[in-house]
Design an enzyme around this catalytic site. Structure first.
Site, PDB file in Angstrom:
ATOM      1  CG  HIS A  70      63.231  50.567  37.500  1.00  0.00           C
ATOM      2  ND1 HIS A  70      63.993  51.500  37.031  1.00  0.00           N
ATOM      3  CD2 HIS A  70      62.874  49.793  36.260  1.00  0.00           C
ATOM      4  CE1 HIS A  70      63.908  51.550  35.485  1.00  0.00           C
ATOM      5  NE2 HIS A  70      63.308  50.310  35.214  1.00  0.00           N
ATOM      6  CB  CYS A  96      67.825  53.846  38.232  1.00  0.00           C
ATOM      7  SG  CYS A  96      67.119  52.436  37.424  1.00  0.00           S
ATOM      8  CG  ASP A 146      43.795  47.673  36.410  1.00  0.00           C
ATOM      9  OD1 ASP A 146      42.593  47.851  35.559  1.00  0.00           O
ATOM     10  OD2 ASP A 146      44.142  46.613  36.792  1.00  0.00           O
ATOM     11  CB  CYS A 155      65.898  54.962  35.434  1.00  0.00           C
ATOM     12  SG  CYS A 155      64.432  54.994  36.456  1.00  0.00           S
ATOM     13  CB  CYS A 200      63.513  55.244  39.788  1.00  0.00           C
ATOM     14  SG  CYS A 200      64.328  53.798  40.018  1.00  0.00           S
ATOM     15  CG  ASP A 212      37.524  44.844  38.969  1.00  0.00           C
ATOM     16  OD1 ASP A 212      38.266  44.263  38.366  1.00  0.00           O
ATOM     17  OD2 ASP A 212      36.251  45.079  38.615  1.00  0.00           O
ATOM     18  CB  SER A 213      32.695  44.475  40.503  1.00  0.00           C
ATOM     19  OG  SER A 213      32.955  43.862  39.296  1.00  0.00           O
ATOM     20  N   GLY A 214      35.070  42.278  41.264  1.00  0.00           N
ATOM     21  CA  GLY A 214      35.219  40.754  41.474  1.00  0.00           C
ATOM     22  C   GLY A 214      34.587  40.197  40.201  1.00  0.00           C
ATOM     23  N   GLY A 215      34.109  40.740  39.344  1.00  0.00           N
ATOM     24  CA  GLY A 215      33.546  40.337  38.090  1.00  0.00           C
ATOM     25  C   GLY A 215      34.567  39.373  37.475  1.00  0.00           C
ATOM     26  CG  PHE A 216      38.871  39.739  35.356  1.00  0.00           C
ATOM     27  CD1 PHE A 216      40.356  39.719  36.025  1.00  0.00           C
ATOM     28  CD2 PHE A 216      38.708  39.313  34.175  1.00  0.00           C
ATOM     29  CE1 PHE A 216      41.371  39.308  35.290  1.00  0.00           C
ATOM     30  CE2 PHE A 216      39.643  38.879  33.365  1.00  0.00           C
ATOM     31  CZ  PHE A 216      41.052  38.938  33.884  1.00  0.00           C
TER      32      PHE A 216
HETATM   33  N1  LIG Z   1      41.047  42.382  32.023  1.00  0.00           N
HETATM   34  C1  LIG Z   1      40.110  42.799  32.793  1.00  0.00           C
HETATM   35  C2  LIG Z   1      40.656  42.950  33.938  1.00  0.00           C
HETATM   36  C3  LIG Z   1      39.686  43.396  35.182  1.00  0.00           C
HETATM   37  C4  LIG Z   1      38.063  43.465  34.925  1.00  0.00           C
HETATM   38  N2  LIG Z   1      37.387  43.519  35.873  1.00  0.00           N
HETATM   39  C5  LIG Z   1      36.092  43.177  35.533  1.00  0.00           C
HETATM   40  N3  LIG Z   1      35.232  43.668  36.466  1.00  0.00           N
HETATM   41  N4  LIG Z   1      35.517  42.811  34.245  1.00  0.00           N
HETATM   42  C6  LIG Z   1      36.194  42.623  33.416  1.00  0.00           C
HETATM   43  O1  LIG Z   1      36.094  42.462  31.997  1.00  0.00           O
HETATM   44  C7  LIG Z   1      38.022  42.851  33.458  1.00  0.00           C
HETATM   45  C8  LIG Z   1      38.714  42.644  32.457  1.00  0.00           C
HETATM   46 ZN   LIG Z   2      64.965  53.332  37.800  1.00  0.00          ZN
END
Ligand SMILES: Nc1ccc2nc(N)nc(O)c2c1
Ligand SMILES: [Zn+2]
Length: 370
Positions: free
Chosen positions: A335, A309, A266, A304, A306, A93-97
């Site tokens: 788990h 478990c 993710d 489960c 795993c 991820d780019s760090g935007g968030f």
């Molecule tokens: N809910 C999210 C989670 C990760 C994100 N990462 C970026 N770069 N931009 C977003 O809007 C995100 C939103």
């Molecule tokens: Zn389990």
């Protein structure tokens, strides 16, 4: 083309689809859930355990790795795959968030975002160009563009400004991104305004990225609002490119997202709540650290298979967690990752049999969302 999706089957009654995502580090099935490895590790897990629980594509964070240990060090180590000994595909991820969730510790200008490190308070500037330098040094198979994630709620003017800046920053990312074995994905913004989502999508689709993140969701908005945005947005997106719903999600959101045509997800939830002693089970969440489980010698989830478990009881895992023994949160993490990946396997089976809506019903029947 370093990353491309091949749609293998469209589910008959929904927008769900089965696909194969090919990357320089191998091919994975979609829909796919990516375990989060923020600081070049899926917390408490060895790469073998991540793979064993079903993880195939993992996420790491530009913001964190830039601050520590630094992207130059990771480049010197031979890149992220070698550094963390994960030889499957990686997405950064780019760090935007991350920088936007720093709140008052950051200021946004057209040039980029100035922020203070959450580690030592030092001052830094992330520009689209700088973020591309970092992501290319880390060497993930998929690098997300530097975007501005509008908060929820926010007024329409704010969402417009963030969308427009995200488009301009996407152009700047594309201009300097030249690593041929890495795919750059654009990120669609627009808050919860369907007309803005359409505008952001159009502007970014015109740049012909190999895949697209859907950003600005899972930021506190009601789930139904997120689903409504997806209902309007996904039909506007090309069928032959991956759709990645960022930051999602809980089991119900994963099913609802797949039904609406999402390919990639993710979320820190499974690993984060595990470290808090809470696990997903077929009947809903269970906080194994609670006193009621002190003499409960059953597995966390009796359905489960795993490693945790199959070999340990609630009483033992509760004991470990209460004693602050690291094995405790390792077992809850194993788990939870297994549970989510098993859910994705069941979803794929349901798509193959054109019965995803029935599966949603069956799953939500006993999985109480409480
Ligand atoms: N809910 C999210 C989670 C990760 C994100 N990462 C970026 N770069 N931009 C977003 O809007 C995100 C939103
Ligand atoms: Zn389990």
């Amino acid at each position: 083309m370093p990353v491309k999706i091949t749609v293998e089957k469209e589910e008959k009654y929904t927008r769900a689809r089965l696909g194969k995502l090919s990357t320089p580090h191998g091919e994975v099935e979609t829909p796919i859930f990516m375990p989060v490895g923020t600081q070049a590790t899926v917390k408490t897990m060895t790469p073998e355990e991540v793979h064993q629980t079903g993880g195939r594509l993992i996420l790491s964070n530009t913001y964190h790795l830039y601050l520590r240990p630094g992207h130059d060090l990771v480049r010197e180590a031979g890149g992220l795959h070698k550094f963390m000994n994960w030889h499957g595909p990686i997405l950064t991820d780019s760090g935007g968030f991350q920088v936007f969730s720093l709140g008052p510790l950051r200021t946004i200008t057209e040039e980029g975002v100035t922020f203070r490190s959450h580690i030592d308070g030092s001052k830094h500037l992330f520009t689209p160009e700088k973020v591309m330098e970092i992501e290319q040094a880390l060497g993930a198979d998929i690098a997300m563009a530097f975007d501005e994630c509008a908060p929820y709620p926010c007024d329409k003017e704010y969402a417009i400004a963030a969308l427009e800046r995200t488009t301009r920053w996407a152009e700047r990312c594309k201009k300097v991104h030249n690593r041929k074995d890495q795919a750059l994905f654009g990120i669609i913004q627009g808050g919860v305004f369907n007309d803005l989502r359409e505008r952001s999508a159009k502007e970014l689709l015109a740049m012909d990225f190999p895949g697209y993140g859907i950003g600005g969701l899972s930021v506190g908005e009601p789930k139904d609002l997120m689903y409504d945005v997806l209902d309007h947005l996904i039909p506007l997106m090309p069928k032959d490119k991956p759709r990645y719903l960022m930051g999602v999600g809980s089991p119900d959101c994963l099913i609802e997202g797949v039904i609406r045509g999402v390919d990639m997800f993710d979320c820190v939830l499974p690993t984060r709540i595990a470290r808090n002693g809470t696990v997903f089970t077929h009947k809903g969440k269970l906080t194994v650290r609670n006193a009621e489980f002190a003499r409960d010698f059953r597995p966390m989830d009796e359905q489960c298979d795993c490693y945790a478990c199959q070999n340990y009881s609630r009483a033992y895992i509760r004991h470990l967690i209460k004693a602050d023994e690291i094995l405790g949160i390792r077992l809850t993490t194993i788990h939870n990752l297994h549970f989510i990946q098993q859910l994705m396997e069941n979803i794929k089976d349901a798509i193959r049999q054109d019965r995803l809506l029935q599966y949603r019903q069956e799953f939500l029947q006993h999985f109480n969302l409480g």
